[in-house]
Write a protein that holds these residues in place. Structure first.
Motif, PDB file in Angstrom:
ATOM      1  N   SER A  61      49.312   9.996  -6.235  1.00 34.56           N
ATOM      2  CA  SER A  61      48.793  10.025  -4.864  1.00 34.56           C
ATOM      3  C   SER A  61      47.656  11.042  -4.759  1.00 34.56           C
ATOM      4  O   SER A  61      47.702  12.094  -5.409  1.00 34.56           O
ATOM      5  CB  SER A  61      49.899  10.410  -3.880  1.00 34.56           C
ATOM      6  OG  SER A  61      50.948   9.462  -3.915  1.00 34.56           O
TER       7      SER A  61
ATOM      8  N   ASP B 169      41.402   5.628   0.100  1.00 34.78           N
ATOM      9  CA  ASP B 169      41.594   4.476  -0.773  1.00 34.78           C
ATOM     10  C   ASP B 169      40.407   3.519  -0.719  1.00 34.78           C
ATOM     11  O   ASP B 169      40.429   2.457  -1.338  1.00 34.78           O
ATOM     12  CB  ASP B 169      42.882   3.730  -0.405  1.00 34.78           C
ATOM     13  CG  ASP B 169      42.888   3.263   1.047  1.00 34.78           C
ATOM     14  OD1 ASP B 169      42.156   3.855   1.876  1.00 34.78           O
ATOM     15  OD2 ASP B 169      43.637   2.322   1.360  1.00 34.78           O
ATOM     16  N   ARG B 170      39.330   3.915  -0.009  1.00 34.63           N
ATOM     17  CA  ARG B 170      38.129   3.078   0.084  1.00 34.63           C
ATOM     18  C   ARG B 170      36.904   3.911  -0.310  1.00 34.63           C
ATOM     19  O   ARG B 170      36.868   5.128  -0.112  1.00 34.63           O
ATOM     20  CB  ARG B 170      37.928   2.558   1.512  1.00 34.63           C
ATOM     21  CG  ARG B 170      39.088   1.724   2.053  1.00 34.63           C
ATOM     22  CD  ARG B 170      38.744   1.133   3.411  1.00 34.63           C
ATOM     23  NE  ARG B 170      38.429   2.182   4.389  1.00 34.63           N
ATOM     24  CZ  ARG B 170      39.336   2.828   5.114  1.00 34.63           C
ATOM     25  NH1 ARG B 170      40.617   2.537   4.957  1.00 34.63           N
ATOM     26  NH2 ARG B 170      38.966   3.744   5.985  1.00 34.63           N
TER      27      ARG B 170
ATOM     28  N   ALA C  65      36.568   5.165  -4.799  1.00 37.30           N
ATOM     29  CA  ALA C  65      38.029   5.233  -4.701  1.00 37.30           C
ATOM     30  C   ALA C  65      38.738   4.889  -6.006  1.00 37.30           C
ATOM     31  O   ALA C  65      39.801   5.449  -6.304  1.00 37.30           O
ATOM     32  CB  ALA C  65      38.512   4.309  -3.581  1.00 37.30           C
ATOM     33  N   GLU C  66      38.182   3.977  -6.797  1.00 39.58           N
ATOM     34  CA  GLU C  66      38.871   3.541  -8.013  1.00 39.58           C
ATOM     35  C   GLU C  66      38.641   4.489  -9.192  1.00 39.58           C
ATOM     36  O   GLU C  66      39.272   4.325 -10.243  1.00 39.58           O
ATOM     37  CB  GLU C  66      38.438   2.127  -8.388  1.00 39.58           C
ATOM     38  CG  GLU C  66      38.931   1.070  -7.401  1.00 39.58           C
ATOM     39  CD  GLU C  66      38.622  -0.336  -7.869  1.00 39.58           C
ATOM     40  OE1 GLU C  66      38.119  -0.479  -9.014  1.00 39.58           O
ATOM     41  OE2 GLU C  66      38.869  -1.285  -7.109  1.00 39.58           O
TER      42      GLU C  66
ATOM     43  N   ARG D  96      39.576   7.631 -10.665  1.00 35.10           N
ATOM     44  CA  ARG D  96      40.653   8.586 -10.401  1.00 35.10           C
ATOM     45  C   ARG D  96      41.031   9.391 -11.640  1.00 35.10           C
ATOM     46  O   ARG D  96      40.905   8.920 -12.765  1.00 35.10           O
ATOM     47  CB  ARG D  96      41.896   7.854  -9.866  1.00 35.10           C
ATOM     48  CG  ARG D  96      41.638   7.146  -8.540  1.00 35.10           C
ATOM     49  CD  ARG D  96      42.899   6.763  -7.826  1.00 35.10           C
ATOM     50  NE  ARG D  96      42.621   6.391  -6.453  1.00 35.10           N
ATOM     51  CZ  ARG D  96      43.505   6.460  -5.457  1.00 35.10           C
ATOM     52  NH1 ARG D  96      44.732   6.891  -5.713  1.00 35.10           N
ATOM     53  NH2 ARG D  96      43.166   6.106  -4.240  1.00 35.10           N
TER      54      ARG D  96
END
Length: 332
Positions: free
Chosen positions: A141, A175-176, A229-230, A232
């Motif tokens: 998270s 998340d965007r 967002a992707e 990570r």
């Protein structure tokens, strides 16, 4: 060249190689326990694009020794000693061959395809000067390290009141993909031309707030920044010493340096007072309630020197009166 850019710091000595999609820059400091996980994660994170990895060891050279023996593809850049995060990255950037620089903390472990996502996000938002990732906790998270705000009096007041209003708002919609004012400094990619326009990092900053200063100077020239967002990665914050007194002193000194550099004298004074007030409140709460709430006790220990020895950090990184001068002279 920006007239307000730091002078005489960033000098390029390498030709750009358009065959390399990104130069990954790692400034290590006694990172032997973490560097393998970081380096091992780069390949799976960048499967669709060419890249090079450069590393400089600001510490005791043990990280460099390990990397030389186990990761021959990593380009080791000669160390200049413990010159700080800003100067270390400027030094690496001067040796990089791509037209994009990815700053990667040695305590960052990337998720698969994270760098590919960042590069593809850059292609989707070519108007930006920088593109950053999202840091996540052990459970996957997004963590509080993403809640970074550009310094403002509103932010300082809200922090003194116990809650970062602007910083916490950054966690919404994480998340965007989003255009933001500040990106995570440990996993962020810069366009080379924008970086060189402002001469990279201001090397007065030894640790903390150097990336905020860089975004501020780029923003004044009209540059924009996107969080992807992707893209990570897991960040082992401060090598497990997130609330150490020395780390909190460096954070306070970095903030003091920023407001001294960019704000008026009255506004800067008020900002530093609010930083002190927030620290004092945390120390007081820890001493009053720490017996029943261990987290508050740990926070009080971390903020102790910021609250009780403000002369150490109030002048930022001033050569005569700032934190580094105080620590070097063992005064206090």
């Amino acid at each position: 060249m920006d007239a307000n850019a730091p002078s005489g710091k960033f000098e390029v000595d390498r030709e750009v190689d358009t065959e390399i999609a990104v130069s990954i820059l790692i400034v290590a400091f006694n990172s032997t326990d973490l560097i393998a996980a970081c380096l091992d994660s780069i390949g799976p994170a960048c499967r669709r694009h060419s890249h090079e990895v450069l590393l400089v060891d600001n510490g005791d050279s043990t990280t460099e020794t390990l990397v030389r023996s186990q990761y021959p593809d990593v380009r080791i850049v000669e160390s200049k000693g413990n010159v700080g995060f800003a100067a270390g990255n400027n030094w690496l950037a001067s040796h990089a061959r791509s037209d994009r620089f990815l700053l990667l903390n040695p305590d960052m472990e990337l998720e698969p395809d994270a760098i590919d996502a960042l590069l593809e996000g850059a292609a989707a938002h070519p108007e930006a000067a920088a593109w950053g990732g999202v840091t996540v906790d052990a459970g996957g998270s997004p963590d509080s390290g993403n809640a970074i705000a550009m310094p403002s009096l509103i932010e300082f007041v809200s922090t003194a009141m116990g809650r970062s209003i602007i910083g916490n708002s950054e966690m919404r919609g994480i998340d965007r993909d989003a255009e933001v004012e500040v990106l995570v400094g440990g996993f962020v990619m810069f366009d080379r031309s924008a970086w060189e326009q402002v001469s990279g990092f201001d090397e007065r900053y030894f640790l903390y707030c150097e990336e905020v200063d860089l975004y501020y100077r780029l923003q004044k020239l009209g540059h924009r920044f996107w969080r992807i967002a992707e893209a990570r990665g897991h960040h082992a914050v401060a090598h497990g010493q997130g609330l150490s007194p020395l780390r909190m002193l460096y954070r306070a000194a970095g903030t003091a340096e920023f407001v001294r550099s960019h704000w008026s004298v009255p506004k800067s004074f008020l900002a530093r007072f609010l930083v002190w007030l927030a620290a004092f409140e945390r120390v007081a709460a820890g001493r009053l309630l720490g017996k029943w709430r261990p987290r508050l006790s740990a926070m009080a220990d971390g903020y102790r020197d910021v609250a009780l020895r403000p002369h150490l950090w109030l002048h930022g990184y001033d050569r005569e009166r700032g934190l580094l001068a105080r620590l070097k002279g063992n005064r206090g």
